[in-house]
Design a protein around this motif. Structure first.
Motif, short mmCIF file in Angstrom:
data_model
loop_
_atom_site.label_atom_id
_atom_site.label_comp_id
_atom_site.label_asym_id
_atom_site.label_seq_id
_atom_site.Cartn_x
_atom_site.Cartn_y
_atom_site.Cartn_z
N VAL A 136 0.85 -1.19 0.00
CA VAL A 136 0.00 0.00 0.00
C VAL A 136 0.89 1.24 0.00
CG1 VAL A 136 -1.72 1.30 1.29
CG2 VAL A 136 -1.86 -1.20 1.22
N GLN A 137 0.55 2.16 -0.88
CA GLN A 137 1.28 3.44 -0.92
C GLN A 137 0.29 4.58 -0.76
OE1 GLN A 137 1.86 1.24 -3.82
NE2 GLN A 137 3.33 0.26 -2.45
N LEU A 138 0.72 5.62 -0.09
CA LEU A 138 -0.11 6.79 0.15
C LEU A 138 0.63 8.02 -0.34
CD1 LEU A 138 -1.22 5.91 3.78
CD2 LEU A 138 -2.59 5.67 1.72
N GLN A 139 -0.10 8.88 -1.04
CA GLN A 139 0.48 10.11 -1.56
C GLN A 139 -0.37 11.27 -1.09
OE1 GLN A 139 3.35 10.44 -3.59
NE2 GLN A 139 3.04 12.62 -3.18
N ALA A 140 0.21 12.11 -0.24
CA ALA A 140 -0.49 13.28 0.26
C ALA A 140 -0.14 14.51 -0.57
CB ALA A 140 -0.13 13.52 1.72
N CYS B 71 -0.89 11.44 6.07
CA CYS B 71 -2.03 10.55 5.95
C CYS B 71 -1.59 9.11 6.21
CB CYS B 71 -2.71 10.66 4.59
SG CYS B 71 -1.70 10.23 3.16
N ALA B 72 -2.51 8.32 6.67
CA ALA B 72 -2.21 6.95 7.03
C ALA B 72 -3.43 6.07 6.80
CB ALA B 72 -1.77 6.88 8.49
N ILE B 73 -3.19 4.76 6.74
CA ILE B 73 -4.28 3.82 6.54
C ILE B 73 -4.12 2.65 7.49
CG2 ILE B 73 -3.13 2.47 4.72
CD1 ILE B 73 -5.89 2.47 3.27
N GLY B 74 -5.22 2.18 8.03
CA GLY B 74 -5.18 1.11 9.00
C GLY B 74 -6.37 0.19 8.84
N SER B 75 -6.29 -0.95 9.54
CA SER B 75 -7.33 -1.96 9.39
C SER B 75 -7.62 -2.71 10.67
CB SER B 75 -6.90 -2.97 8.32
OG SER B 75 -5.71 -3.63 8.72
N GLU C 269 -2.45 2.34 15.46
CA GLU C 269 -3.57 1.68 14.79
C GLU C 269 -3.47 1.80 13.27
OE1 GLU C 269 -7.43 1.81 17.33
OE2 GLU C 269 -6.56 3.82 17.39
N TYR C 270 -2.40 2.38 12.80
CA TYR C 270 -2.20 2.59 11.37
C TYR C 270 -0.96 1.84 10.90
CZ TYR C 270 -5.85 6.08 11.59
OH TYR C 270 -7.06 6.70 11.75
N GLU C 271 -1.12 1.12 9.79
CA GLU C 271 -0.03 0.29 9.29
C GLU C 271 0.81 0.98 8.22
OE1 GLU C 271 -3.10 -2.69 10.78
OE2 GLU C 271 -3.21 -0.90 9.54
N TYR C 272 0.19 1.83 7.45
CA TYR C 272 0.90 2.46 6.34
C TYR C 272 0.79 3.97 6.44
CZ TYR C 272 0.54 -2.26 4.46
OH TYR C 272 0.61 -3.61 4.29
N TRP C 273 1.87 4.64 6.10
CA TRP C 273 1.93 6.09 6.20
C TRP C 273 2.44 6.69 4.89
CZ3 TRP C 273 0.67 8.92 10.63
CH2 TRP C 273 0.36 8.14 11.75
N GLY C 274 1.91 7.87 4.58
CA GLY C 274 2.41 8.62 3.45
C GLY C 274 3.44 9.64 3.90
N GLN C 275 4.03 10.33 2.93
CA GLN C 275 4.96 11.39 3.28
C GLN C 275 4.14 12.59 3.76
OE1 GLN C 275 3.60 11.28 0.44
NE2 GLN C 275 3.44 13.39 -0.28
N GLY C 276 4.72 13.48 4.47
CA GLY C 276 4.00 14.63 4.98
C GLY C 276 3.83 15.71 3.92
N THR C 277 2.81 16.51 4.10
CA THR C 277 2.64 17.71 3.29
C THR C 277 2.57 18.89 4.26
OG1 THR C 277 1.32 18.76 1.54
CG2 THR C 277 0.10 17.47 3.17
#
Length: 127
Positions: free
Chosen positions: A1-5, A95-99, A113-121
């Motif tokens: 999983v990738q996150l882009q803020a 931003c982050a995502i969790g399950s 409680e979050y497994e994946y994190w994006g870079q900061g903005t």
């Protein structure tokens, strides 16, 4: 999983910004997505979160009424509309995502409680 803020910037006090976070990879509707922020010299703090499936939300008390979180499930994207910005809102926003756990309405409010994190903005609010 990738996150882009995206969406950060410089704004005057009282102004608005809209942050976005696009998620890619294996994203399930049972996941929740959240925003955290970290100012220099301070710990990362929870801002808001949303459940991708049912859209349940939780917003931190110190931004409630000014910040609104939403999602676009078709695009796996989350938004944070920030109005009436104050200098104390200045921070890097992540931003982050969790399950993990909870009912179908549950959204995580803690970092672990979050497994994946994006870079900061970066959001900078001038007085």
């Amino acid at each position: 999983v990738q996150l882009q803020a995206s969406g950060g910037g410089l704004v005057q006090a009282g102004g608005s910004l809209r942050l976005s976070c696009a998620a890619s990879g294996r994203i399930f509707s049972s996941y929740y997505m959240g925003w955290f922020r970290q100012a220099p010299g301070k710990e990362r703090e929870f801002v808001a979160a949303i459940r991708l499936s049912v859209g349940s939300t939780y917003v931190a008390e110190n931004v409630k009424g000014r910040f609104t979180i939403s999602r676009d499930t078709a695009k796996n994207t989350m938004h944070l509309q920030m109005n009436s910005l104050k200098p104390e809102d200045t921070a890097a926003y992540y931003c982050a995502i969790g399950s993990r756990g909870g009912t179908i309405y549950y959204v995580g409010q803690n970092r672990d409680e979050y497994e994946y994190w994006g870079q900061g903005t970066q959001v900078t609010v001038s007085s």
